[in-house]
Enzyme design. Structure first.
Site, PDB file in Angstrom:
ATOM      1  N   CYS A 102      -0.021   2.722  -4.382  1.00 46.91           N
ATOM      2  CA  CYS A 102      -0.654   4.031  -4.575  1.00 46.91           C
ATOM      3  C   CYS A 102       0.370   5.129  -4.283  1.00 46.91           C
ATOM      4  O   CYS A 102       1.282   4.950  -3.482  1.00 46.91           O
ATOM      5  CB  CYS A 102      -1.838   4.192  -3.629  1.00 46.91           C
ATOM      6  SG  CYS A 102      -3.254   3.156  -4.062  1.00 46.91           S
ATOM      7  N   HIS A 109       0.857  -1.176   0.000  1.00 46.06           N
ATOM      8  CA  HIS A 109       0.000   0.000   0.000  1.00 46.06           C
ATOM      9  C   HIS A 109       0.896   1.230   0.000  1.00 46.06           C
ATOM     10  O   HIS A 109       2.051   1.167   0.448  1.00 46.06           O
ATOM     11  CB  HIS A 109      -0.883   0.019   1.255  1.00 46.06           C
ATOM     12  CG  HIS A 109      -2.039  -0.939   1.184  1.00 46.06           C
ATOM     13  ND1 HIS A 109      -2.978  -0.892   0.179  1.00 46.06           N
ATOM     14  CD2 HIS A 109      -2.399  -1.968   1.989  1.00 46.06           C
ATOM     15  CE1 HIS A 109      -3.887  -1.849   0.373  1.00 46.06           C
ATOM     16  NE2 HIS A 109      -3.550  -2.526   1.455  1.00 46.06           N
TER      17      HIS A 109
END
Lengths: 205, 66
Positions: free
Chosen positions: A134, A92
Site C-alpha cells: 500500500c 504492508h
C-alpha cells in the site's frame, strides 16, 4: 568512442541480456494472507526466465536495507557480466509510501532503489523494482459521480508533489545533460523500471 | 486481503508467462489494463474498489526478458 563512453542507444536497441540475470525477492509473509502465493508465483516466473533468485521472507526494516546492500556487494564481486537485476519488495505499506518490515519499522523504498543505483556491476543495465505494498489509505471507488467531482478538483489543483511527467522530465534532463559532457556514461537514475501495485496514496489489493 | 495473492503480482506473472518474449513496458501496460478492470470488494464493506499500477521508467532501450 573518443571519451571511452558507452555508445548512445538507438531508439530500437534492446538491452543485451546475455549475461547473468539476478533476482532478489524480499517478502513480509507474516500478517499478509495470500502473500505466500505471490512469492511462489514470482519465484517460479523468475526461474522460468533464467533469473538466479534469492528469497528472504519476513525481513525487518533494517534487514530490507541490509539485504539490498549485500546484494549490491555480491553483484559487484560477481564473476562475469550481470545483465539485469530484478528486485521485488512485498510488505504492508505506510501512509507516506514507506515499507513496513516484519518488525513494524519503516523503510523508504527509494532508499532501497538508491542502493542499486550505485552498483558498478549494474551500470547501464536494467534494474527492475516491483513494489507490492500500500502507498496510503485512499480507496479508489472508480469514476462514479462523487469520484469524478474529486477527480476534477484534483485536476485543477496545483500539484503539491512532482507529477509523473515532472519526474520523467528530470530523468530526461539528467540524461540529456550527461550525454553532452565529456564525463558522460549512464546516469545513476537511468535504466530503472519501478512498478508500484498502487497509485501514490492509495491502497494496494 | 485476498488469500490467493495480490492482483498485481498474480496478473504480472500471468501476462509474462503468456508472452515472455514481449517488450516489458508493453506487457506492464497490459498488466495495468487488466488490474484496472478488476473490481475489488473491500474486507469490511460491499463497496467495489479499483486499483491502478504506477509505472516509472528511465529505461533507455527495449527490455525483453526472453
Amino acid at each position: 568512442e573518443p571519451w571511452g563512453l558507452e555508445p548512445e542507444p538507438s531508439p530500437s536497441a534492446q538491452y543485451d541480456l546475455s549475461g547473468a540475470r539476478v533476482a532478489l525477492l524480499l517478502a513480509v509473509i507474516r500478517g499478509r494472507s495470500g502473500a505466500q502465493h505471490d512469492v511462489e508465483a514470482l519465484r517460479g516466473l523468475c526461474q522460468a526466465l533464467g533469473f538466479e533468485t534469492t528469497l528472504t521472507t519476513d525481513p525487518t526494516a533494517q534487514a530490507f536495507q541490509e539485504e539490498l546492500a549485500q546484494f549490491r556487494e555480491w553483484l559487484d564481486a560477481h564473476r562475469g557480466p550481470v545483465s539485469c537485476a530484478l528486485v521485488a519488495l512485498m510488505a504492508h505499506g505506510g501512509p507516506q509510501g514507506q515499507l513496513l518490515g516484519a518488525d513494524g519499522q519503516e523503510v523508504q523504498p527509494e532508499a532501497l532503489v538508491r542502493e542499486l543505483s550505485c552498483c558498478r556491476a549494474l551500470r547501464g543495465r536494467p534494474k527492475i523494482f516491483l513494489l507490492q505494498a500500500c502507498r496510503g489509505g485512499h480507496r479508489d471507488a472508480g469514476l462514479g459521480p462523487t469520484a469524478l467531482s474529486w477527480f476534477w478538483r484534483w485536476l485543477r489543483a496545483p500539484p503539491a508533489t512532482p507529477s509523473h511527467a515532472d519526474v520523467l522530465q528530470v530523468y530526461a534532463d539528467a540524461q540529456g545533460s550527461s550525454s553532452r559532457g565529456p564525463t558522460a556514461g549512464s546516469s545513476d537514475q537511468a535504466d530503472i523500471l519501478m512498478v508500484y501495485a498502487a497509485a501514490e496514496g492509495c491502497v494496494a489489493y | 486481503r485476498d488469500e490467493t495473492g495480490s492482483d498485481f503480482i498474480q496478473t504480472l506473472v500471468e501476462v509474462l508467462r503468456a508472452d515472455p518474449e514481449g517488450d516489458l513496458l508493453e506487457l506492464l501496460t497490459e498488466v495495468n489494463r487488466r488490474v484496472c478492470e478488476l473490481d475489488v470488494l473491500g474486507p469490511d464493506s460491499d463497496e467495489r474498489r479499483k486499483a491502478c499500477l504506477e509505472i516509472r521508467s528511465s529505461l533507455r532501450r527495449r527490455l525483453c526478458l526472453q
